[in-house]
Scaffold this active site. Structure first.
Site, PDB file in Angstrom:
ATOM      1  N   TYR A 132       0.826  -1.210   0.000  1.00 19.20           N
ATOM      2  CA  TYR A 132       0.000   0.000   0.000  1.00 19.20           C
ATOM      3  C   TYR A 132       0.860   1.260   0.000  1.00 19.20           C
ATOM      4  CZ  TYR A 132      -3.691  -3.313   0.955  1.00 19.20           C
ATOM      5  OH  TYR A 132      -4.555  -4.372   0.864  1.00 19.20           O
ATOM      6  N   UNK A 133       1.890   1.231  -0.800  1.00 19.20           N
ATOM      7  CA  UNK A 133       2.845   2.326  -0.911  1.00 19.20           C
ATOM      8  C   UNK A 133       2.634   3.039  -2.247  1.00 19.20           C
ATOM      9  N   GLY A 134       3.021   4.308  -2.303  1.00 21.17           N
ATOM     10  CA  GLY A 134       2.960   5.017  -3.570  1.00 21.17           C
ATOM     11  C   GLY A 134       3.864   4.423  -4.627  1.00 21.17           C
TER      12      GLY A 134
ATOM     13  N   ARG B 130      -3.693  -3.788  -5.255  1.00 19.90           N
ATOM     14  CA  ARG B 130      -2.570  -3.038  -5.809  1.00 19.90           C
ATOM     15  C   ARG B 130      -1.381  -3.968  -5.988  1.00 19.90           C
ATOM     16  NH1 ARG B 130      -1.754   2.464  -2.440  1.00 19.90           N
ATOM     17  NH2 ARG B 130      -0.420   2.915  -4.213  1.00 19.90           N
TER      18      ARG B 130
END
Length: 226
Positions: free
Chosen positions: A72-74, A123
């Site tokens: 859940y990181u950019g 994601r």
């Protein structure tokens, strides 16, 4: 057969020096220290399902890229590029290894059993499946950091003078060689000794060019890979 021919052609171009090399990137890449004591082959880790211990000595003679990852990181989109990197450079002896970690912004909050489904459906999503080995979630910094990460960090200078915003970093004690964020990368050579370290925002295309340049130098020296 076609795949082998393609790899052979690419390697010929690589050895001839026709593939582009990476440009200087300030501190986006750091060369590791010379005269490192020990090798990565003294360590190992459990696969993400917790069922198999993988001794890193099984990668003797290979180029190995260590990446601390998060769902859940950019930068989670790097997973797609890492898959492409693994596929493209596997014929030249590269193996990617991914290590989920929740110490940066709490961006890997799930259990080990939740990580692969999250990657597949959330994601990057779209049915994504990593084509490289993921290992159990663990710490890469601090009192409980995994020992092989201690070895990697002590072998290479940090890519940034700053650690970052302390309220988003979850470990103690903090040290100058600590990893700064998700998706920092270390390359280990065929002899098990760390070679390079990349800042988490260095593009995968630049990482690839750096790896190819190193492979070319090794080939010129007559270093054999597995």
């Amino acid at each position: 057969m076609a795949r082998l021919l393609q790899a052979s052609c690419l390697l010929s171009l690589l050895l001839a020096g026709f593939l582009p090399q990476s440009r200087g990137q300030d501190k986006s890449k750091m060369d590791c220290h010379g005269g490192v004591s020990g090798t990565i082959y003294e360590y190992g880790a459990l696969t993400i399902d917790g069922e198999e211990y993988t001794p890193f000595k099984q990668y003797i003679g290979k180029y190995v890229l260590f990446v601390n990852v998060a769902s859940y990181u950019g930068l989670t989109g790097q997973y797609i590029e890492l898959n492409a990197l693994q596929e493209e450079l596997a014929p030249f002896g590269l193996d990617l290894l991914g290590f989920p970690c929740n110490q940066f912004g709490k961006q890997e909050p799930g259990e080990n059993s939740e990580i692969l489904p999250s990657l597949k459906y959330v994601r990057p999503g779209g049915g994504f499946v990593p084509n490289f080995q993921l290992f159990e979630k663990g710490d890469v910094n601090g009192e409980k950091e995994q020992k092989f990460y201690t070895f990697l960090k002590n072998s290479c200078p940090p890519t940034s003078e700053l650690l970052g915003t302390s309220d988003r970093l979850f470990w103690e004690p903090m040290k100058v060689h600590d990893i700064r964020w998700n998706f920092e990368k270390f390359l280990v050579g065929p002899d098990g000794i760390p070679v390079m370290r990349w800042h988490h925002r260095t593009t995968i295309s630049n990482v690839k060019m750096d790896i190819l340049s190193y492979m070319r130098r090794q080939a010129a020296l007559g270093v054999k890979r597995k």
